[in-house]
Design an enzyme around this catalytic site. Structure first.
Site, PDB file in Angstrom:
ATOM      1  N   THR A 129      13.245  11.359 -42.304  1.00  0.00           N
ATOM      2  CA  THR A 129      14.693  11.077 -42.348  1.00  0.00           C
ATOM      3  C   THR A 129      15.055   9.833 -41.531  1.00  0.00           C
ATOM      4  OG1 THR A 129      16.811  11.917 -41.497  1.00  0.00           O
ATOM      5  CG2 THR A 129      14.875  12.812 -40.487  1.00  0.00           C
ATOM      6  N   ASP A 130      16.205   9.250 -41.844  1.00  0.00           N
ATOM      7  CA  ASP A 130      16.697   8.107 -41.046  1.00  0.00           C
ATOM      8  C   ASP A 130      17.036   8.529 -39.616  1.00  0.00           C
ATOM      9  OD1 ASP A 130      18.978   9.616 -41.686  1.00  0.00           O
ATOM     10  OD2 ASP A 130      20.164   7.903 -42.371  1.00  0.00           O
ATOM     11  N   GLU A 131      17.226   9.856 -39.419  1.00  0.00           N
ATOM     12  CA  GLU A 131      17.686  10.311 -38.099  1.00  0.00           C
ATOM     13  C   GLU A 131      16.627  10.131 -37.016  1.00  0.00           C
ATOM     14  OE1 GLU A 131      20.111  13.870 -38.177  1.00  0.00           O
ATOM     15  OE2 GLU A 131      20.622  13.518 -40.266  1.00  0.00           O
ATOM     16  N   TYR A 154      16.925  18.625 -34.240  1.00  0.00           N
ATOM     17  CA  TYR A 154      16.476  18.387 -35.624  1.00  0.00           C
ATOM     18  C   TYR A 154      15.711  17.071 -35.716  1.00  0.00           C
ATOM     19  CZ  TYR A 154      16.755  16.685 -40.445  1.00  0.00           C
ATOM     20  OH  TYR A 154      16.445  16.149 -41.688  1.00  0.00           O
ATOM     21  N   LYS A 158      11.749  16.241 -36.647  1.00  0.00           N
ATOM     22  CA  LYS A 158      11.357  15.429 -37.809  1.00  0.00           C
ATOM     23  C   LYS A 158      10.540  14.220 -37.363  1.00  0.00           C
ATOM     24  CE  LYS A 158      12.278  15.936 -41.583  1.00  0.00           C
ATOM     25  NZ  LYS A 158      11.571  16.714 -42.643  1.00  0.00           N
TER      26      LYS A 158
END
Ligand code: NAD
Ligand code: TYD
Length: 347
Positions: A129-131, A154, A158
């Site tokens: 993810t971009d996060e 989260y 990831k």
């Protein structure tokens, strides 16, 4: 043609991937491993459940015998979607996120590494993810080389899984590729996420919670564009590489909610500003020049068009979401945001 094994195929993005892969004949067969957590829904796969190329395996990556299933299936490509995916839930229960997103990924990578001794050419796509890159202020973009700076349980989980996949490439020569994407939206998304929740609450004349002042910015991508992007990585991606995907559709949360309300002809008075999310990332913005250049991929669906399609889908799939919205997840909101999400003007 290749044999695909995917994890998390009963969830939002995974189910779109399963349906599109079979419809477009991307693979000869597809095995879907899913634990069917609160976010997994077999109704998402109704269209393909009788397809002879498709098989569902009900298995938890944390505790099930992942190795045996991978060995027995002998896939050419593994695409790993399964995860705990909601930031708010990771604030409430970080341990589950570490378990599923890190240990679950580790179990799957080990199974792939074991299979690789007999199956040369096995490819592993890690859905990240971009996060993982953290949070931006009003300007700037994330590139594949941007150092990781995850800020929620989260995104930390990831980032760990993302790095673990690449570590298996360097250490064990496993052919891993990482895809990092911005916020997806579209049909079949679990209603706890901003867009489906706002549509459903607007349809119910329920107040719509917006965190803080609603100025946080996300880059929205239509789910089918991302799914198509993943297939380009399977076809043309290089082992050991990461690829960014984004929608080139940056919007503040309040803009998104206003667009939904306008489209449904509902009043702005439904918006209810609630306390901000803890550690709320301000802005994400993806640079995906590499995917354009090396994979010949670009997003094709304009945000206005995709949002209209999505609203239409939720309007005509009441049965899909009414069961969900009557349940546990509303209580989750009340626990975490301390607000009763009241029904306004509906008997
Ligand atoms: P989702 O929450 O809709 O679906 C997750 C699926 O994984 C569910 O079917 C669930 O049952 C399954 N699952 C969870 N724990 C499992 C376990 N221990 N074993 C087996 N299966 C398990 O998620 P999504 O939105 O479809 O996201 C899919 C992937 O894409 C995730 O890895 C997520 O981090 C990533 N991602 C999502 C977005 C987004 O905007 N939704 C953006 C970027 C990346
Ligand atoms: P979300 O859909 O949870 O995705 P993510 O946190 O992974 O970006 O949230 C998108 C944005 O919307 C994020 O800035 C948080 C905000 N948000 C609200 O304002 N209200 C809500 O009820 C939810 C779920 C999200």
């Amino acid at each position: 043609m290749a044999k695909y094994l995917i994890t998390g195929g009963a969830g939002f993005i995974g189910s779109h991937f399963c349906r599109m892969a079979l419809k477009q004949n991307w693979c000869e067969s597809l095995v879907n491993i899913d634990a069917l957590t609160y976010a997994g829904n077999l109704h998402n796969l109704k269209e393909i459940q009788a397809d002879p190329r498709y098989r569902f395996v009900h298995l938890d990556l944390n505790s099930g015998d992942v190795d045996s299933i991978v060995k027995e299936t002998e896939p050419d490509v593994i695409i790993h979607f399964a995860a705990e995916s909601h930031v708010d839930r990771s604030i409430e229960d970080p341990g589950l996120f570490l378990k599923t997103n890190i240990i679950g990924t580790f179990n799957l990578l080990n199974a792939a590494k074991n299979l690789q001794t007999s199956k040369k050419g096995l490819r592993f796509v890690m859905v990240s993810t971009d996060e993982v890159y953290g949070s931006l202020e009003a300007t700037g973009q994330f590139f594949e080389e941007t150092p990781f700076a995850p800020r929620s349980p989260y995104s930390v989980s990831k980032a760990s899984a993302d790095m673990l996949a690449t570590a298996y490439h360097h250490t064990f020569n496993l052919q891993t590729m990482v895809v990092r994407c911005s916020n997806n939206y579209g049909p079949n998304q679990f209603p706890e996420k901003l867009i489906p929740q706002s549509i459903i609450f607007a349809l119910q004349d329920r107040s719509i919670p917006v965190y803080g002042k609603g100025t946080n910015v996300r880059d929205w991508i239509y789910v089918e564009d991302f799914v198509a992007g993943i297939q380009t990585v399977i076809a043309r991606g290089k082992s050991g590489e990461a690829y960014n995907f984004g929608g080139r559709s940056e919007c503040s949360n309040i803009e998104v909610v206003e667009m939904i309300l306008a489209s449904l002809k509902k009043p702005s008075s439904l918006i209810q500003f609630v306390k901000d999310r803890k550690g709320h990332d301000f802005r994400y913005s993806m640079n995906f020049d590499k995917a354009e250049r090396e994979l010949n991929w670009r997003p094709t669906v304009k945000f206005e068009t995709g949002l209209k399609e999505t609203i239409k889908w939720y309007q005509s799939n009441l049965v899909w979401w009414e069961a969900i919205t009557s349940g546990e997840y509303l209580k989750f909101y009340e626990r975490n945001y301390g607000e009763k999400l009241v029904l306004k003007g509906r008997s």
